[in-house]
Design a protein around this motif. Structure first.
Motif, PDB file in Angstrom:
ATOM      1  N   UNK A 168       0.827  -1.210   0.000  1.00  0.00           N
ATOM      2  CA  UNK A 168       0.000   0.000   0.000  1.00  0.00           C
ATOM      3  C   UNK A 168       0.860   1.258   0.000  1.00  0.00           C
ATOM      4  N   UNK A 169       1.985   1.196   0.711  1.00  0.00           N
ATOM      5  CA  UNK A 169       2.898   2.341   0.766  1.00  0.00           C
ATOM      6  C   UNK A 169       3.342   2.728  -0.643  1.00  0.00           C
ATOM      7  N   UNK A 170       3.743   1.735  -1.442  1.00  0.00           N
ATOM      8  CA  UNK A 170       4.219   2.001  -2.805  1.00  0.00           C
ATOM      9  C   UNK A 170       3.095   2.588  -3.661  1.00  0.00           C
ATOM     10  N   UNK A 171       1.898   2.070  -3.466  1.00  0.00           N
ATOM     11  CA  UNK A 171       0.746   2.468  -4.279  1.00  0.00           C
ATOM     12  C   UNK A 171       0.212   3.845  -3.902  1.00  0.00           C
ATOM     13  N   UNK A 172       0.140   4.129  -2.597  1.00  0.00           N
ATOM     14  CA  UNK A 172      -0.552   5.339  -2.134  1.00  0.00           C
ATOM     15  C   UNK A 172       0.336   6.414  -1.511  1.00  0.00           C
ATOM     16  N   UNK A 173       1.557   6.037  -1.047  1.00  0.00           N
ATOM     17  CA  UNK A 173       2.397   7.019  -0.361  1.00  0.00           C
ATOM     18  C   UNK A 173       3.673   7.344  -1.130  1.00  0.00           C
ATOM     19  N   UNK A 174       4.404   6.268  -1.550  1.00  0.00           N
ATOM     20  CA  UNK A 174       5.640   6.490  -2.316  1.00  0.00           C
ATOM     21  C   UNK A 174       5.317   7.157  -3.644  1.00  0.00           C
TER      22      UNK A 174
END
Length: 376
Positions: free
Chosen positions: A50-56
């Motif tokens: 999720x981090x890669x998709x929505x934050x990174x």
């Protein structure tokens, strides 16, 4: 079996940041020198996906196939692979262990110079990929890509595990559980009789609680703004439960009052720079140790120098400090022998087609771990 054929299979492709994943037919090339093609049986959905998709949200890291917490069976091997054969049960590793670089040879660390993260931590994948879809290359997230029926991985990033291991459980050892558990037992070095605090009660945080318990901590504070997670934390050994929103002063002060100056060990399992500071400030001066476990690379962290001058230690942990190829097979055995829990982390089971539902459950804090059944 040395394989030479391209396999067409189903995969959930992330074409761009923040967009829903799309079910596609992708082509998976045969394994090259030193590589293994794996039939993925099951995978967890981890917050780092999720981090890669929505934050990174780095556009250079797309299109990609997410997923890095999987388990499967060897389908075929490339030239030069001698330690694996078709049918072996395996866990793909987002952290490699080549055994030859200066990091692999050093007992102080579990890093590996040949890992994708050495050069490409910002886009979270090596540009070299064995995936194509609609005539374009698709990146392999964290070198693994378990949201696909098949994947190809270098043998330095694959662990061979017990033939009797249940893949739909032990897949969790590919990331979250090993990460949290090891952060407590390896990186923090929790000692018998000590007082600990774990910030964030997702799978990683709950695994850290389990690590503190197994290391013999006498009190374990579970800290989260979602009180529904406290029951689960109790299962893993937490003794005290704190919701920072329930107090009109910083939770570090609350902990200091409850522990005569602060905890011996604190673990930040959220990936939030403010919480990292709070976790450090919750430690006792003189010997307190605080460990950063939650993955983030988009903001700076800060604290007053007196926090460290007064004798506290602030450190970080990747994959729980475990040397991956050596440790994961042992962790599988620990699970099968009842030394560590895995079943209790699993709250939902879904098919690969339901991956967006699984992501939504995690995004809204409604699940600890959702297992996607990828193939039979």
């Amino acid at each position: 079996m040395l394989s030479g054929n391209v396999i067409k299979c189903r995969a959930a492709v992330a074409w761009e940041p923040t967009a829903p994943l799309m079910m596609e037919e992708i082509e998976v090339a045969p394994p090259q020198e030193g590589e293994i093609r794996i039939k993925v049986v099951a995978t967890g959905v981890c917050h780092t996906d999720l981090y890669h998709l929505f934050e990174g949200k780095d556009k250079r890291g797309f299109p990609t196939v997410l997923g890095h917490e999987g388990a499967g069976v060897v389908e075929s091997v490339g030239p030069g692979v001698t330690d694996f054969k078709p049918g072996d049960k395996v866990i793909p590793l987002f952290l490699s262990q080549c055994g030859e670089c200066k990091f692999c040879k050093c007992p102080k660390t579990n890093l590996c110079d040949r890992n994708w993260s050495s050069k490409y931590h910002d886009i979270m994948s090596d540009p070299t990929t064995r995936f194509t879809c609609r005539d374009q290359p698709i990146l392999q997230f964290m070198g693994t890509s378990t949201f696909s029926e098949y994947t190809v991985i270098n043998q330095i990033a694959v662990a061979k595990i017990d033939d009797d291991a249940p893949l739909e459980r032990v897949c969790l050892l590919g990331c979250g559980i090993s990460t949290g558990y090891g952060a407590a037992v390896n990186t923090a070095g929790v000692t018998p009789g000590s007082v600990c605090a774990v910030f964030g009660l997702g799978a990683v945080g709950l695994a850290a609680v389990m690590g503190c318990k197994n290391a013999g901590a006498s009190r374990i504070f579970a800290v989260d703004i979602n009180e529904q997670k406290f029951e689960k934390a109790k299962v893993f050994g937490a003794t005290d439960f704190l919701n920072p929103k329930a107090y009109n002063k910083p939770i570090s002060e609350v902990l200091a009052e409850m522990t005569n100056g602060g905890v011996d060990f604190s673990l930040e399992c959220v990936g939030n720079t403010e919480v990292m500071r709070t976790a450090l400030e919750s430690c006792v001066k003189g010997w307190g140790v605080s460990v950063l476990v939650g993955w983030t690379d988009v903001k700076d962290f800060s604290a007053r120098p007196i926090q460290l001058i007064s004798g506290k230690t602030w450190k970080g942990s990747l994959f729980g400090g475990f040397k991956s190829k050596d440790s994961v097979p042992n962790l599988v055995c620990d699970y099968m022998n009842g030394k560590i829990k895995l079943d209790e982390f699993i709250t939902h089971k879904m098919s690969l087609e339901q991956v967006n539902d699984a992501i939504n459950l995690m995004k809204t804090g409604q699940c600890i771990r959702c297992i996607l059944n990828i193939s039979k």
